[in-house]
Motif scaffolding. Structure first.
Motif, PDB file in Angstrom:
ATOM      1  N   MET A  48       0.847  -1.216   0.000  1.00 11.02           N
ATOM      2  CA  MET A  48       0.000   0.000   0.000  1.00 11.02           C
ATOM      3  C   MET A  48       0.874   1.256   0.000  1.00 11.02           C
ATOM      4  N   ILE A  49       1.882   1.204   0.948  1.00 13.83           N
ATOM      5  CA  ILE A  49       2.759   2.392   1.055  1.00 13.83           C
ATOM      6  C   ILE A  49       3.491   2.600  -0.263  1.00 13.83           C
ATOM      7  N   ASN A  50       3.986   1.461  -0.838  1.00 14.24           N
ATOM      8  CA  ASN A  50       4.720   1.604  -2.117  1.00 14.24           C
ATOM      9  C   ASN A  50       3.853   2.292  -3.164  1.00 14.24           C
ATOM     10  N   LEU A  51       2.557   1.880  -3.193  1.00 14.52           N
ATOM     11  CA  LEU A  51       1.650   2.458  -4.196  1.00 14.52           C
ATOM     12  C   LEU A  51       1.557   3.971  -3.979  1.00 14.52           C
ATOM     13  N   PHE A  52       1.423   4.354  -2.684  1.00 19.86           N
ATOM     14  CA  PHE A  52       1.312   5.799  -2.363  1.00 19.86           C
ATOM     15  C   PHE A  52       2.601   6.524  -2.780  1.00 19.86           C
ATOM     16  N   THR A  53       3.743   5.910  -2.424  1.00 14.78           N
ATOM     17  CA  THR A  53       5.032   6.564  -2.734  1.00 14.78           C
ATOM     18  C   THR A  53       5.191   6.750  -4.235  1.00 14.78           C
ATOM     19  N   TYR A  54       4.877   5.657  -4.963  1.00 14.10           N
ATOM     20  CA  TYR A  54       5.063   5.736  -6.429  1.00 14.10           C
ATOM     21  C   TYR A  54       4.131   6.785  -7.026  1.00 14.10           C
ATOM     22  N   SER A  55       2.878   6.846  -6.507  1.00 19.87           N
ATOM     23  CA  SER A  55       1.948   7.835  -7.105  1.00 19.87           C
ATOM     24  C   SER A  55       2.415   9.254  -6.780  1.00 19.87           C
ATOM     25  N   MET A  56       2.991   9.456  -5.580  1.00 25.38           N
ATOM     26  CA  MET A  56       3.511  10.800  -5.256  1.00 25.38           C
ATOM     27  C   MET A  56       4.677  11.149  -6.174  1.00 25.38           C
ATOM     28  N   MET A  57       5.545  10.137  -6.428  1.00 25.98           N
ATOM     29  CA  MET A  57       6.704  10.389  -7.322  1.00 25.98           C
ATOM     30  C   MET A  57       6.205  10.756  -8.708  1.00 25.98           C
ATOM     31  N   LEU A  58       5.171  10.019  -9.151  1.00 26.89           N
ATOM     32  CA  LEU A  58       4.634  10.275 -10.499  1.00 26.89           C
ATOM     33  C   LEU A  58       4.066  11.692 -10.566  1.00 26.89           C
ATOM     34  N   LEU A  59       3.332  12.077  -9.514  1.00 24.00           N
ATOM     35  CA  LEU A  59       2.757  13.446  -9.484  1.00 24.00           C
ATOM     36  C   LEU A  59       3.870  14.484  -9.523  1.00 24.00           C
ATOM     37  N   ASP A  60       4.950  14.201  -8.797  1.00 22.73           N
ATOM     38  CA  ASP A  60       6.082  15.149  -8.747  1.00 22.73           C
ATOM     39  C   ASP A  60       6.681  15.332 -10.141  1.00 22.73           C
ATOM     40  N   VAL A  61       6.849  14.209 -10.836  1.00 29.86           N
ATOM     41  CA  VAL A  61       7.436  14.279 -12.185  1.00 29.86           C
ATOM     42  C   VAL A  61       6.517  15.054 -13.123  1.00 29.86           C
ATOM     43  N   ILE A  62       5.209  14.748 -13.026  1.00 33.53           N
ATOM     44  CA  ILE A  62       4.239  15.437 -13.918  1.00 33.53           C
ATOM     45  C   ILE A  62       4.275  16.945 -13.648  1.00 33.53           C
ATOM     46  N   TYR A  63       4.311  17.303 -12.337  1.00 32.85           N
ATOM     47  CA  TYR A  63       4.344  18.735 -11.974  1.00 32.85           C
ATOM     48  C   TYR A  63       5.596  19.392 -12.552  1.00 32.85           C
ATOM     49  N   PHE A  64       6.761  18.679 -12.437  1.00 32.88           N
ATOM     50  CA  PHE A  64       8.035  19.237 -12.928  1.00 32.88           C
ATOM     51  C   PHE A  64       7.961  19.454 -14.441  1.00 32.88           C
ATOM     52  N   ILE A  65       7.413  18.465 -15.148  1.00 32.02           N
ATOM     53  CA  ILE A  65       7.338  18.579 -16.619  1.00 32.02           C
ATOM     54  C   ILE A  65       6.434  19.751 -17.005  1.00 32.02           C
ATOM     55  N   LEU A  66       5.263  19.849 -16.350  1.00 33.85           N
ATOM     56  CA  LEU A  66       4.332  20.937 -16.677  1.00 33.85           C
ATOM     57  C   LEU A  66       4.979  22.287 -16.410  1.00 33.85           C
ATOM     58  N   ARG A  67       5.636  22.381 -15.226  1.00 34.00           N
ATOM     59  CA  ARG A  67       6.246  23.663 -14.835  1.00 34.00           C
ATOM     60  C   ARG A  67       7.303  24.073 -15.855  1.00 34.00           C
ATOM     61  N   ASN A  68       8.054  23.103 -16.393  1.00 35.89           N
ATOM     62  CA  ASN A  68       9.134  23.458 -17.339  1.00 35.89           C
ATOM     63  C   ASN A  68       8.665  23.482 -18.780  1.00 35.89           C
ATOM     64  N   SER A  69       7.589  22.768 -19.086  1.00 33.34           N
ATOM     65  CA  SER A  69       7.185  22.736 -20.513  1.00 33.34           C
ATOM     66  C   SER A  69       6.659  24.102 -20.936  1.00 33.34           C
ATOM     67  N   LEU A  70       6.126  24.864 -19.965  1.00 30.25           N
ATOM     68  CA  LEU A  70       5.626  26.206 -20.301  1.00 30.25           C
ATOM     69  C   LEU A  70       6.768  27.029 -20.888  1.00 30.25           C
ATOM     70  N   ARG A  71       7.979  26.852 -20.274  1.00 33.72           N
ATOM     71  CA  ARG A  71       9.158  27.602 -20.744  1.00 33.72           C
ATOM     72  C   ARG A  71       9.444  27.256 -22.197  1.00 33.72           C
ATOM     73  N   ILE A  72       9.239  25.975 -22.570  1.00 33.21           N
ATOM     74  CA  ILE A  72       9.584  25.561 -23.944  1.00 33.21           C
ATOM     75  C   ILE A  72       8.560  26.130 -24.914  1.00 33.21           C
ATOM     76  N   VAL A  73       7.292  26.132 -24.500  1.00 36.68           N
ATOM     77  CA  VAL A  73       6.222  26.573 -25.425  1.00 36.68           C
ATOM     78  C   VAL A  73       6.261  28.092 -25.590  1.00 36.68           C
ATOM     79  N   MET A  74       6.345  28.805 -24.417  1.00 30.96           N
ATOM     80  CA  MET A  74       6.296  30.281 -24.514  1.00 30.96           C
ATOM     81  C   MET A  74       7.705  30.804 -24.788  1.00 30.96           C
TER      82      MET A  74
END
Ligand SMILES: NC(=O)C1=CN([C@@H]2O[C@H](COP(=O)(O)OP(=O)(O)OC[C@H]3O[C@@H](n4cnc5c(N)ncnc54)[C@H](OP(=O)(O)O)[C@@H]3O)[C@@H](O)[C@H]2O)C=CC1
Ligand SMILES: CC1=C(/C=C/C(C)=C/C=C/C(C)=C/C=O)C(C)(C)CCC1
Length: 313
Positions: A1-27
């Motif tokens: 259960m904990i692993n599932l939570f940890t992995y989903s948090m890691m995935l959210l972190d990566v998605i947030y990082f990509i979104l935050r930086n992709s704006l720089r590439i587009v604009m």
């Protein structure tokens, strides 16, 4: 259960990082204002260093000029002042760490404020084949092009981190990303400079010092005289001529002013860095004439050394 939570948090972190930086590439990234910044340039008396001093002055920055050669350094300061800029000169041998640390303290004392942009530009090359290269020249190249980066960064990064504001520019070379023959000292030092720069960039990002920016500048041959004689195949040179120094510095400034992490100048030189697995590049080098491109440069250096020896005799 904990692993599932940890992995989903890691995935959210990566998605947030990509979104935050992709704006720089587009604009289209905004050019940052640097009026009021205190920019220290090493090797400021040389070809590119002098042009960097003038370009930073054009953007309203105050410049601190370090070079081992006081007369060429003063010449740069004169040009900056003639533009209405502020320039402060210090004769510093960046291979001597005590020289660097003492002059860094002197800059802070003299100017009453911290250096906010550091341009590690000073560089040398032996210009000898491996077995003809005196140990002293090998050591000098490593000390100027690599070790000096540690001393200047140790001298100025603490204050940038304290303010979470600053910019470190490393003037490396395409020969820090891919190699060619007969410049073993230079390639080793520039590959080391790239490794140093990237490791420091990772450290600053990992420690969330997002206000301290870094730009790695990797130019191809620039017509400053440092690699006088270096020649690739004529047909290739038509599409890849040596860079005009002013053009090189303007391209580097464009990258610095939008906090671009890496710039290869010209863009064509991203290719060898990305595409050349070892087996293919030996053939490419032969075809391009880049396997023997340094031979005329070394011969030129030998002639200059011989002439200098005759002049002294
Ligand atoms: N020219 C080219 O083709 C390319 C150059 N580069 C890099 O760009 C940077 C600038 O090159 P460029 O302007 O052409 O070179 P220059 O030789 O014109 O300028 C280098 C400057 O650094 C100074 N310097 C040398 N040793 C020291 C030292 N120990 N302490 C302080 N200053 C020192 C030199 O002084 P002095 O003249 O007295 O030795 C000179 O003023 C270098 O890092 C180089 O490796 C990258 C790609 C291509
Ligand atoms: C190796 C190589 C090339 C030649 C590169 C040269 C000759 C670079 C010289 C750079 C210098 C002198 C930098 C100084 O800091 C080409 C033609 C791009 C083709 C791909 C492989």
């Amino acid at each position: 259960m904990i692993n599932l939570f940890t992995y989903s948090m890691m995935l959210l972190d990566v998605i947030y990082f990509i979104l935050r930086n992709s704006l720089r590439i587009v604009m289209r990234p905004r050019t940052k204002p640097i009026d009021g910044e205190l920019v220290l340039i090493t090797g400021a008396g040389g070809g590119l260093g002098r042009l960097f001093a003038q370009e930073f002055t054009k953007h309203g920055a105050e410049v601190v000029l370090w070079d081992i050669n006081s007369s060429s350094n003063e010449q740069t300061a004169k040009l900056v002042r003639e533009m209405g800029g502020k320039a402060h000169t210090y004769t510093v041998d960046v291979t001597k760490k005590e020289d660097v640390y003492q002059n860094a303290d002197l800059v802070r004392k003299d100017l009453g404020r911290d250096v906010t942009m550091l341009v590690n530009n000073a560089g040398v090359v032996a210009g000898e084949r491996m077995l003809d290269c005196p140990d002293e020249l090998v050591e000098r190249t490593m000390k100027v092009n690599c070790h000096a980066l540690f001393w200047t960064v140790k001298a100025f990064l603490p204050q940038m981190k304290a303010q979470n504001h600053g910019h470190i520019v490393t003037i490396a070379s395409v020969l820090g990303l891919f190699s060619t023959a007969c410049v073993e000292d230079y390639c080793a030092s520039k590959f080391a400079a790239v490794g140093f720069h990237e490791s420091l960039a990772h450290e600053l990002l990992a420690d969330e010092f997002d206000g301290v920016k870094m730009t790695l500048v990797c130019p191809y041959i620039v017509d400053t005289g440092m690699f006088e004689g270096c020649k690739i195949r004529y047909e290739v040179e038509l599409i890849l001529p040596p860079l005009e120094p002013q053009y090189c510095v303007e391209q580097a400034m464009n990258a610095i002013l939008i906090d671009q992490p890496l710039v290869c100048i010209p863009r064509l030189t991203y290719l060898p860095f990305l595409l050349l697995p070892w087996e293919s590049n030996v053939v490419t080098y032969r075809f391009m004439g880049s396997d023997k491109c340094m031979v005329p440069f070394i011969d030129t250096m030998k002639k200059q050394a011989a002439n200098a020896a005759i002049a002294v005799a």
